[in-house]
Design an enzyme around this catalytic site. Structure first.
Site, PDB file in Angstrom:
ATOM      1  N   SER A 199       3.739   0.637   4.049  1.00  0.00           N
ATOM      2  CA  SER A 199       2.963   1.576   4.546  1.00  0.00           C
ATOM      3  C   SER A 199       3.142   1.460   6.131  1.00  0.00           C
ATOM      4  O   SER A 199       4.489   1.731   6.449  1.00  0.00           O
ATOM      5  CB  SER A 199       1.590   1.284   4.525  1.00  0.00           C
ATOM      6  OG  SER A 199       0.741   2.299   5.230  1.00  0.00           O
ATOM      7  N   THR A 200       2.334   0.921   7.130  1.00  0.00           N
ATOM      8  CA  THR A 200       2.556   1.070   8.440  1.00  0.00           C
ATOM      9  C   THR A 200       3.967  -0.058   8.617  1.00  0.00           C
ATOM     10  O   THR A 200       3.905  -1.074   8.347  1.00  0.00           O
ATOM     11  CB  THR A 200       1.519   0.385   9.311  1.00  0.00           C
ATOM     12  OG1 THR A 200       0.447   1.303   8.904  1.00  0.00           O
ATOM     13  CG2 THR A 200       1.837   0.573  10.736  1.00  0.00           C
ATOM     14  N   HIS A 208       3.407   4.942   1.936  1.00  0.00           N
ATOM     15  CA  HIS A 208       2.638   5.858   2.571  1.00  0.00           C
ATOM     16  C   HIS A 208       3.072   6.905   3.540  1.00  0.00           C
ATOM     17  O   HIS A 208       3.194   6.541   4.664  1.00  0.00           O
ATOM     18  CB  HIS A 208       1.150   5.080   3.103  1.00  0.00           C
ATOM     19  CG  HIS A 208       0.654   4.147   2.086  1.00  0.00           C
ATOM     20  ND1 HIS A 208      -0.289   3.114   2.519  1.00  0.00           N
ATOM     21  CD2 HIS A 208       0.657   4.228   0.754  1.00  0.00           C
ATOM     22  CE1 HIS A 208      -0.617   2.486   1.337  1.00  0.00           C
ATOM     23  NE2 HIS A 208      -0.091   2.926   0.061  1.00  0.00           N
ATOM     24  N   MET A 259      -1.070  -1.551   6.516  1.00  0.00           N
ATOM     25  CA  MET A 259      -2.409  -1.675   6.510  1.00  0.00           C
ATOM     26  C   MET A 259      -2.792  -1.719   4.992  1.00  0.00           C
ATOM     27  O   MET A 259      -2.500  -1.106   4.050  1.00  0.00           O
ATOM     28  CB  MET A 259      -2.962  -0.491   7.450  1.00  0.00           C
ATOM     29  CG  MET A 259      -2.535  -0.558   8.915  1.00  0.00           C
ATOM     30  SD  MET A 259      -3.665   0.495   9.827  1.00  0.00           S
ATOM     31  CE  MET A 259      -3.353   2.071   9.300  1.00  0.00           C
ATOM     32  N   ASP A 277      -3.157  -1.843  -0.488  1.00  0.00           N
ATOM     33  CA  ASP A 277      -2.779  -1.195  -1.600  1.00  0.00           C
ATOM     34  C   ASP A 277      -1.830  -1.852  -2.214  1.00  0.00           C
ATOM     35  O   ASP A 277      -0.841  -2.668  -1.550  1.00  0.00           O
ATOM     36  CB  ASP A 277      -2.357   0.129  -1.172  1.00  0.00           C
ATOM     37  CG  ASP A 277      -1.660   1.218  -2.203  1.00  0.00           C
ATOM     38  OD1 ASP A 277      -2.384   1.170  -3.277  1.00  0.00           O
ATOM     39  OD2 ASP A 277      -1.036   2.118  -2.017  1.00  0.00           O
TER      40      ASP A 277
END
Length: 369
Positions: free
Chosen positions: A186-187, A213, A306, A309
């Protein structure tokens, strides 16, 4: 500007629209842990003022007069090493491509702005995303930069206690080579993915499945970037296609990606069932489906991001005898997703980003075993 919030993360907003700057600043300062200490109209002004403001996070527009965001980015990083930059743009293919280039050049993350000030005013999901990313990146910047020196005396009640080191217990590694590789991120993920896959040279006879993401358009371009740096076929997953060895499949933005065993081989399915962990695409449904096919021969890597997940999916992977590798905290932009699997005892290795590809190469060479 925020008044007297001693421990708040210090943010600079850079956008050529005064209206947008005001809306972004108000959205950020609704959270007491954020203080907008500078608001400027172009990249040149941002570069001139960043050192004076002891900024920790910059929210940087892409298209601006005088100096655009992509030109300003390396200058901001040079002026204040350790500052975290979030690219902000409307969702067009051009801006998505620029955002991905910016992340390869050192930006930490991106947000997609609503296309007008009226939409921005009512875009609660965008505001929540922006605030969450700024706070997570602010914490990362503070680890690198230390607390701002110019914030004045800090009240005892406002001091953030240093988090206790998180304990990681490693499992035994799987005995057999993988028949599929799954990656969740993600991030900070685009940069991490491009580094790992760009360094993963040599023959590859297994498919790679990626859930990052990202919104639509971004994932299309991410797959194109991955194909270029890896030298392997890479594309967004499409409904019903047959999985091929040596091919990289990226979950499309706003769609979950799942796999299913069929008489004709492994087929991919994409769907818009409800988000999981507030995400679509989500890592967990991808892993749940892959473990049903590959079982103990599924290798999973969780990169920076973050939230948590991928945690439940990795629990299923480990229960089936598969292996989980996580990026370590020091090299992660945000140690949320990898930290969740690492601190829950699911990993057999927790590695810096620059060692992950070298770790994977000999494992992937064992796929015929």
């Amino acid at each position: 500007m925020s008044a007297n919030r001693d421990s708040a993360y210090r943010v600079m907003v850079v956008d050529d629209s005064a209206v947008i700057r005001g809306l972004l600043s108000r959205a950020l300062e609704e959270d007491p842990e954020i203080a907008v200490v500078s608001s400027v109209a172009n990249g040149q002004m941002a570069v001139s003022s960043i050192a004076r403001s002891e900024v920790e996070v910059v929210v940087l527009d892409i298209e601006m007069p005088v100096m655009d965001g992509l030109t300003a980015l390396p200058k901001l990083l040079e002026a204040r090493p350790g500052v975290q930059v979030v690219m902000a743009s409307t969702l067009t293919r051009k801006n998505a491509d620029i955002s991905l280039k910016a992340m390869r050049a050192g930006a930490a993350d991106y947000v997609t702005k609503p296309s007008s000030s009226s939409e921005l005013t009512s875009a609660d999901s965008f505001k929540r995303e922006l605030v969450a990313k700024v706070k997570a990146l602010g914490a990362n910047a503070r680890r690198r930069l230390g607390p701002p020196k110019s914030a004045g005396p800090v009240r005892a009640a406002a001091v953030r206690p240093a988090p206790a080191p998180r304990q990681v217990t490693l499992r035994r590694p799987p005995m057999m080579g993988p028949r599929a590789l799954a990656i969740g991120s993600s991030t900070g993920g685009p940069q991490a993915l491009l580094k790992v896959l760009g360094e993963l040279k040599g023959p590859l006879d297994i498919p790679i499945f990626i859930t990052q993401h990202m919104p639509a358009t971004f994932t299309t371009l991410l797959a194109e970037h991955i194909a270029r740096v890896s030298g392997r076929p890479a594309r967004e997953a499409s409904e019903g296609e047959t999985v091929m060895p040596g091919t990289i499949y990226v979950a499309p933005g706003d769609w979950h990606m799942r796999a299913e065993q069929s008489a004709g081989g492994v087929k991919l399915h994409v769907d818009q069932s409800p988000p999981e962990n507030f995400c679509r695409p989500s890592v967990d449904p991808m892993l749940r489906s892959l473990v049903q096919i590959y079982g103990s021969r599924l290798l999973t890597v969780i990169l920076t991001g973050m939230g948590s997940d991928g945690l439940k999916g990795c629990q299923a992977v480990v229960a089936a005898g598969g292996g989980v590798v996580a990026q370590d905290e020091a090299s992660s932009v945000v140690w949320g997703m990898p930290g969740a699997v690492a601190t829950n005892g699911l990993c057999y290795a927790v590695l810096p980003l620059d060692r992950i590809a070298d770790h994977l190469k000999p494992l992937l060479a064992r796929t015929a075993a």
